[in-house]
Every structure is written in structure tokens, then in C-alpha cells.
Motif scaffolding. Structure first.
Motif, PDB file in Angstrom:
ATOM      1  N   GLU A  26       1.126  -1.767   0.043  1.00 41.26           N
ATOM      2  CA  GLU A  26       0.101   0.117   0.200  1.00 41.26           C
ATOM      3  C   GLU A  26       0.649   1.672   0.086  1.00 41.26           C
ATOM      4  O   GLU A  26       0.812   2.436  -1.144  1.00 41.26           O
ATOM      5  CB  GLU A  26      -0.553   0.106   1.473  1.00 41.26           C
ATOM      6  N   ASP A  27       2.078   1.614   0.775  1.00 42.21           N
ATOM      7  CA  ASP A  27       3.016   2.524   0.737  1.00 42.21           C
ATOM      8  C   ASP A  27       3.517   2.719  -0.515  1.00 42.21           C
ATOM      9  O   ASP A  27       3.802   3.432  -0.517  1.00 42.21           O
ATOM     10  CB  ASP A  27       3.965   1.986   1.827  1.00 42.21           C
ATOM     11  N   ASN A  28       3.651   1.896  -1.113  1.00 37.49           N
ATOM     12  CA  ASN A  28       4.595   1.710  -2.844  1.00 37.49           C
ATOM     13  C   ASN A  28       3.115   2.194  -4.034  1.00 37.49           C
ATOM     14  O   ASN A  28       3.873   1.770  -4.913  1.00 37.49           O
ATOM     15  CB  ASN A  28       5.218   0.897  -2.836  1.00 37.49           C
ATOM     16  N   ASN A  29       1.784   2.180  -3.297  1.00 36.56           N
ATOM     17  CA  ASN A  29       0.703   2.280  -4.535  1.00 36.56           C
ATOM     18  C   ASN A  29       0.382   1.189  -5.268  1.00 36.56           C
ATOM     19  O   ASN A  29       0.359   1.357  -6.587  1.00 36.56           O
ATOM     20  CB  ASN A  29       0.930   3.580  -4.782  1.00 36.56           C
ATOM     21  N   LEU A  30       1.130   0.214  -4.805  1.00 36.89           N
ATOM     22  CA  LEU A  30       0.016  -1.491  -5.340  1.00 36.89           C
ATOM     23  C   LEU A  30      -0.604  -2.356  -5.404  1.00 36.89           C
ATOM     24  O   LEU A  30      -1.050  -2.142  -6.091  1.00 36.89           O
ATOM     25  CB  LEU A  30       2.203  -1.993  -5.372  1.00 36.89           C
ATOM     26  N   VAL A  31      -1.284  -1.352  -3.929  1.00 41.21           N
ATOM     27  CA  VAL A  31      -2.171  -1.559  -3.765  1.00 41.21           C
ATOM     28  C   VAL A  31      -2.983  -0.913  -2.471  1.00 41.21           C
ATOM     29  O   VAL A  31      -2.549  -0.105  -1.976  1.00 41.21           O
ATOM     30  CB  VAL A  31      -2.069  -3.046  -2.353  1.00 41.21           C
ATOM     31  N   PHE A  32      -4.526  -1.269  -2.562  1.00 39.15           N
ATOM     32  CA  PHE A  32      -4.956  -0.378  -1.987  1.00 39.15           C
ATOM     33  C   PHE A  32      -6.296  -1.092  -1.140  1.00 39.15           C
ATOM     34  O   PHE A  32      -6.791  -2.205  -1.811  1.00 39.15           O
ATOM     35  CB  PHE A  32      -5.388   1.176  -2.457  1.00 39.15           C
ATOM     36  N   HIS A  33      -7.375  -0.524   0.216  1.00 36.96           N
ATOM     37  CA  HIS A  33      -7.817  -1.332  -0.073  1.00 36.96           C
ATOM     38  C   HIS A  33      -9.096  -0.733   0.838  1.00 36.96           C
ATOM     39  O   HIS A  33      -9.546   0.505   1.167  1.00 36.96           O
ATOM     40  CB  HIS A  33      -7.893  -2.417   1.365  1.00 36.96           C
ATOM     41  N   TYR A  34     -10.706  -1.108   0.594  1.00 38.74           N
ATOM     42  CA  TYR A  34     -11.119  -0.594   1.739  1.00 38.74           C
ATOM     43  C   TYR A  34     -11.991  -1.490   2.101  1.00 38.74           C
ATOM     44  O   TYR A  34     -12.792  -2.688   1.844  1.00 38.74           O
ATOM     45  CB  TYR A  34     -12.522   0.134   0.436  1.00 38.74           C
ATOM     46  N   LYS A  35     -12.736  -1.123   3.553  1.00 46.08           N
ATOM     47  CA  LYS A  35     -13.267  -1.844   4.918  1.00 46.08           C
ATOM     48  C   LYS A  35     -12.291  -3.115   4.638  1.00 46.08           C
ATOM     49  O   LYS A  35     -11.173  -3.382   4.740  1.00 46.08           O
ATOM     50  CB  LYS A  35     -14.431  -2.789   3.893  1.00 46.08           C
ATOM     51  N   ASP A  36     -12.210  -4.240   3.938  1.00 51.82           N
ATOM     52  CA  ASP A  36     -11.922  -5.629   4.420  1.00 51.82           C
ATOM     53  C   ASP A  36     -11.271  -6.290   3.287  1.00 51.82           C
ATOM     54  O   ASP A  36     -11.072  -7.260   3.054  1.00 51.82           O
ATOM     55  CB  ASP A  36     -12.753  -6.777   5.259  1.00 51.82           C
ATOM     56  N   THR A  37     -11.531  -4.866   2.048  1.00 52.33           N
ATOM     57  CA  THR A  37     -10.760  -6.084   1.384  1.00 52.33           C
ATOM     58  C   THR A  37      -9.634  -5.203  -0.131  1.00 52.33           C
ATOM     59  O   THR A  37      -9.627  -4.103   0.546  1.00 52.33           O
ATOM     60  CB  THR A  37     -12.445  -5.576   0.105  1.00 52.33           C
ATOM     61  N   TYR A  38      -9.522  -6.164  -0.312  1.00 46.99           N
ATOM     62  CA  TYR A  38      -7.883  -5.777  -0.693  1.00 46.99           C
ATOM     63  C   TYR A  38      -7.571  -5.429  -2.147  1.00 46.99           C
ATOM     64  O   TYR A  38      -8.559  -6.268  -2.996  1.00 46.99           O
ATOM     65  CB  TYR A  38      -6.810  -6.644  -0.533  1.00 46.99           C
ATOM     66  N   GLU A  39      -7.201  -4.264  -3.336  1.00 45.82           N
ATOM     67  CA  GLU A  39      -7.355  -4.839  -4.549  1.00 45.82           C
ATOM     68  C   GLU A  39      -6.050  -4.017  -5.233  1.00 45.82           C
ATOM     69  O   GLU A  39      -5.645  -3.287  -4.633  1.00 45.82           O
ATOM     70  CB  GLU A  39      -8.786  -3.497  -4.843  1.00 45.82           C
ATOM     71  N   LEU A  40      -5.893  -4.140  -6.486  1.00 48.57           N
ATOM     72  CA  LEU A  40      -4.426  -3.972  -6.714  1.00 48.57           C
ATOM     73  C   LEU A  40      -5.379  -2.182  -7.488  1.00 48.57           C
ATOM     74  O   LEU A  40      -6.533  -1.784  -7.791  1.00 48.57           O
ATOM     75  CB  LEU A  40      -3.604  -5.117  -8.408  1.00 48.57           C
ATOM     76  N   THR A  41      -4.067  -1.048  -7.608  1.00 49.37           N
ATOM     77  CA  THR A  41      -4.346  -0.624  -8.072  1.00 49.37           C
ATOM     78  C   THR A  41      -3.878   0.105  -9.707  1.00 49.37           C
ATOM     79  O   THR A  41      -3.623  -1.147 -10.335  1.00 49.37           O
ATOM     80  CB  THR A  41      -2.683   0.504  -7.576  1.00 49.37           C
ATOM     81  N   SER A  42      -3.751   1.513 -10.671  1.00 51.29           N
ATOM     82  CA  SER A  42      -3.549   0.960 -11.715  1.00 51.29           C
ATOM     83  C   SER A  42      -2.624   0.376 -11.899  1.00 51.29           C
ATOM     84  O   SER A  42      -1.502  -0.181 -12.934  1.00 51.29           O
ATOM     85  CB  SER A  42      -3.976   2.391 -12.085  1.00 51.29           C
ATOM     86  N   ILE A  43      -1.399   1.117 -11.117  1.00 51.00           N
ATOM     87  CA  ILE A  43       0.286   0.715 -11.160  1.00 51.00           C
ATOM     88  C   ILE A  43       0.729  -0.640 -11.044  1.00 51.00           C
ATOM     89  O   ILE A  43       0.718  -1.115 -11.691  1.00 51.00           O
ATOM     90  CB  ILE A  43       1.436   1.267 -10.114  1.00 51.00           C
ATOM     91  N   GLY A  44      -0.238  -0.858 -10.217  1.00 49.02           N
ATOM     92  CA  GLY A  44      -0.377  -2.881  -9.429  1.00 49.02           C
ATOM     93  C   GLY A  44      -0.815  -3.495 -10.797  1.00 49.02           C
ATOM     94  O   GLY A  44       0.221  -4.950 -10.667  1.00 49.02           O
ATOM     95  N   LYS A  45      -1.716  -3.521 -11.339  1.00 50.63           N
ATOM     96  CA  LYS A  45      -2.124  -4.105 -12.110  1.00 50.63           C
ATOM     97  C   LYS A  45      -0.857  -3.657 -13.217  1.00 50.63           C
ATOM     98  O   LYS A  45      -1.221  -4.691 -14.009  1.00 50.63           O
ATOM     99  CB  LYS A  45      -3.628  -3.283 -13.105  1.00 50.63           C
ATOM    100  N   VAL A  46      -0.672  -2.970 -14.079  1.00 50.72           N
ATOM    101  CA  VAL A  46       0.267  -3.376 -15.024  1.00 50.72           C
ATOM    102  C   VAL A  46       1.625  -3.880 -14.008  1.00 50.72           C
ATOM    103  O   VAL A  46       2.188  -4.295 -15.375  1.00 50.72           O
ATOM    104  CB  VAL A  46       0.762  -0.786 -15.061  1.00 50.72           C
ATOM    105  N   VAL A  47       1.634  -3.484 -13.120  1.00 56.03           N
ATOM    106  CA  VAL A  47       2.849  -4.130 -12.487  1.00 56.03           C
ATOM    107  C   VAL A  47       2.879  -6.276 -12.543  1.00 56.03           C
ATOM    108  O   VAL A  47       4.140  -6.534 -13.512  1.00 56.03           O
ATOM    109  CB  VAL A  47       3.765  -3.935 -10.875  1.00 56.03           C
ATOM    110  N   VAL A  48       2.072  -6.203 -12.077  1.00 60.99           N
ATOM    111  CA  VAL A  48       1.535  -7.261 -12.201  1.00 60.99           C
ATOM    112  C   VAL A  48       1.089  -7.804 -13.616  1.00 60.99           C
ATOM    113  O   VAL A  48       2.048  -9.514 -13.541  1.00 60.99           O
ATOM    114  CB  VAL A  48       0.619  -7.310 -10.967  1.00 60.99           C
ATOM    115  N   ASP A  49       0.949  -7.811 -14.014  1.00 57.34           N
ATOM    116  CA  ASP A  49       0.871  -7.876 -15.720  1.00 57.34           C
ATOM    117  C   ASP A  49       2.329  -8.945 -15.893  1.00 57.34           C
ATOM    118  O   ASP A  49       1.974  -8.936 -17.096  1.00 57.34           O
ATOM    119  CB  ASP A  49       0.243  -7.056 -17.096  1.00 57.34           C
ATOM    120  N   LYS A  50       2.953  -7.525 -16.323  1.00 64.61           N
ATOM    121  CA  LYS A  50       4.589  -8.224 -16.183  1.00 64.61           C
ATOM    122  C   LYS A  50       5.143  -8.780 -15.609  1.00 64.61           C
ATOM    123  O   LYS A  50       5.625  -9.745 -16.364  1.00 64.61           O
ATOM    124  CB  LYS A  50       5.545  -6.693 -16.716  1.00 64.61           C
TER     125      LYS A  50
END
Length: 264
Positions: free
Chosen positions: A51-75
Motif C-alpha cells: 500500500e505504501d508503494n501504491n501497488l495495493v489499496f483497500h476499502y473496508k476489509d477488501t484489497y485490490e490492485l491499484t492502476s500501477i499495481g495492475k500494470v506491474v503484475v501483468d508484467k
């Protein structure tokens, strides 16, 4: 991908696996805990780094990839898949030729999830892999690329034909000439089967043999200097089958069909 980001991802197995799990979509904390078989107090600090490196964010108790995270993980996903495959036996992969297919197809080996390296004893050198053959008898199609024939190749292929298996066979030009000269009647009998298609590949084939059925594939690589190695690989699962068919199609595009032969 900068060095700092690479360190953040790959220096922690948990962080790497969280990113890969989130590639399929948002996940609740309990889902991540079950998938990783870990405790909350062990997982949450690692997610906080993401989260601190803008790869993941969360809302309530759910986690999701950020836009940057999606690009990074696809690679990173193809890289991780290939690393895990080669780490199964890095000494074997590192001492064998992998240039039997173009780089784009080699990268697609990431589809392969289950790989076993087998080494037959001297008394087993000419024995067929029992499981692979059982699966082949229960397949509709066998596709093979080879530079060598089993001593009993005629009987093996005829038995498969009798079992209703369609056979597509690509052989090296050297093997074709040798078999035509030394085993003409056997080759002729195989060619006369309606469910057998034989092709000749006139360029160097940089592997010993390769076969794929509906369930798995068997691959015999050459050692780095081109020597034959009696060890072979069994690759299982739909991903392996899909990749195997792509490899076969690559060779098929530049192969010439053989419909009749004349005895020398």
C-alpha cells in the motif's frame, strides 16, 4: 521496473503472492489468509508495504490492485511463472538447449505448471513412459516432432492407429532418409494408414523428440553442446498441452508432407 520496486516485490514471498492473487480481482482479508495459509499479524505488515508503494489499496476489509499495481503484475506474472518452472531443476534447464523454438514461444512456457524430469536406468532406455502411453491411447490425436525412432516404432504407431488415435508426425530430413533406406517397409506401412500424416522438416531440429497428446507432453531436450541425454520431461495439464500444440504448429508451418516414397 526500478530496483526499489523489484526489491519490494521479490524480496518477500508473501508480497509477491498477494500481488498475484489480486491479479484475478479484489480479495477479502480472510480469502488472502486462507490462500496463503498464514496469520493476520504476519500478512498485514506485508500488505502495508504494498500500500505504501501504491501497488495495493483497500476499502473496508477488501484489497485490490491499484492502476500501477495492475500494470506491474501483468508484467511480472509471466516472469514469475517461468522462474518457477526453471527452478524445478535449474541445473537441468541450464545445461540443455532451449533454442528449439523461437523466443516468443519459449516465453509461453509459462503456461506449463506441472513438470517432472525423469531419468531411466540403462535397462529402461527403450521402455516407453507407461503413463504417457496410457494417456495417448485415451487421446484423439498424437502430435510428434522427432529426430529419432524407437526400434519398434512401426508396432507402436500401428497399435495407436488400431486404438483410434490420429497421428501427425514431423521427422527430420536425416531421419527420413535413414528410415527409408533401412526400414522402408515399416515406414511404408505407417504411411499407408489413413489416420497417419507424415511430414519432413528440412531445417535442423534442435531437440531429440517431442510428443503431445490430449493430456500431456513428453520432451527430450539436447544438452547444450548438442549431445543426446536420456533424461526427459513430462509436462502435464491443459497449459502444457496448449503450449505443446503451439510448438508443433511452429514446426508444421515449415514442414513438407510426405504422401509416397520410393525405395532406394
Amino acid at each position: 521496473m526500478g530496483k526499489q520496486l523489484l526489491d519490494i516485490i521479490f524480496s518477500s514471498e508473501k508480497r509477491k503472492r498477494v500481488l498475484l492473487l489480486l491479479q484475478d480481482g479484489p480479495k477479502e482479508t480472510n480469502t488472502l489468509l486462507r490462500s496463503l495459509d498464514t496469520k493476520r499479524k504476519s500478512l498485514l505488515p506485508q500488505i502495508k508495504v504494498l500500500e505504501d508503494n501504491n501497488l495495493v489499496f483497500h476499502y473496508k476489509d477488501t484489497y485490490e490492485l491499484t492502476s500501477i499495481g495492475k500494470v506491474v503484475v501483468d508484467k511480472m506474472s509471466p516472469l514469475v511463472d517461468n522462474i518457477e518452472l526453471f527452478e524445478s531443476d535449474i541445473d537441468y534447464w541450464g545445461t540443455h538447449r532451449l533454442d528449439f523454438v523461437p523466443a516468443v514461444l519459449l516465453k509461453e512456457m509459462r503456461q506449463v505448471k506441472n513438470c517432472t524430469i525423469l531419468q531411466p536406468s540403462l535397462t529402461e532406455l527403450f521402455e516407453l513412459n507407461r503413463r504417457f502411453m496410457e494417456e495417448t491411447y485415451n487421446s484423439s490425436h498424437l502430435c510428434t516432432v522427432t529426430t529419432l525412432f524407437h526400434p519398434q516404432f512401426r508396432d507402436i504407431y500401428l497399435k495407436l492407429v488400431d486404438s483410434g488415435v490420429k497421428i501427425s508426425l514431423i521427422i527430420s530430413d536425416e531421419l527420413f532418409r535413414k528410415t527409408k533406406a533401412e526400414k522402408y517397409s515399416d515406414l511404408k506401412q505407417i504411411m499407408n494408414q489413413k489416420s497417419v500424416d507424415i511430414f519432413v522438416y528440412n531445417k535442423p531440429i534442435k531437440l531429440a523428440s517431442f510428443s503431445v497428446n490430449n493430456h500431456s507432453l513428453i520432451l527430450r531436450l539436447l544438452a547444450t553442446e548438442g549431445q543426446y541425454d536420456n533424461r526427459y520431461l513430462i509436462l502435464e495439464g491443459q497449459g502444457a498441452v496448449n503450449w505443446g500444440k503451439e510448438v508443433f504448429d511452429y514446426y508444421l508451418k515449415e514442414s513438407m508432407p510426405i504422401t509416397e516414397i520410393q525405395q532406394a
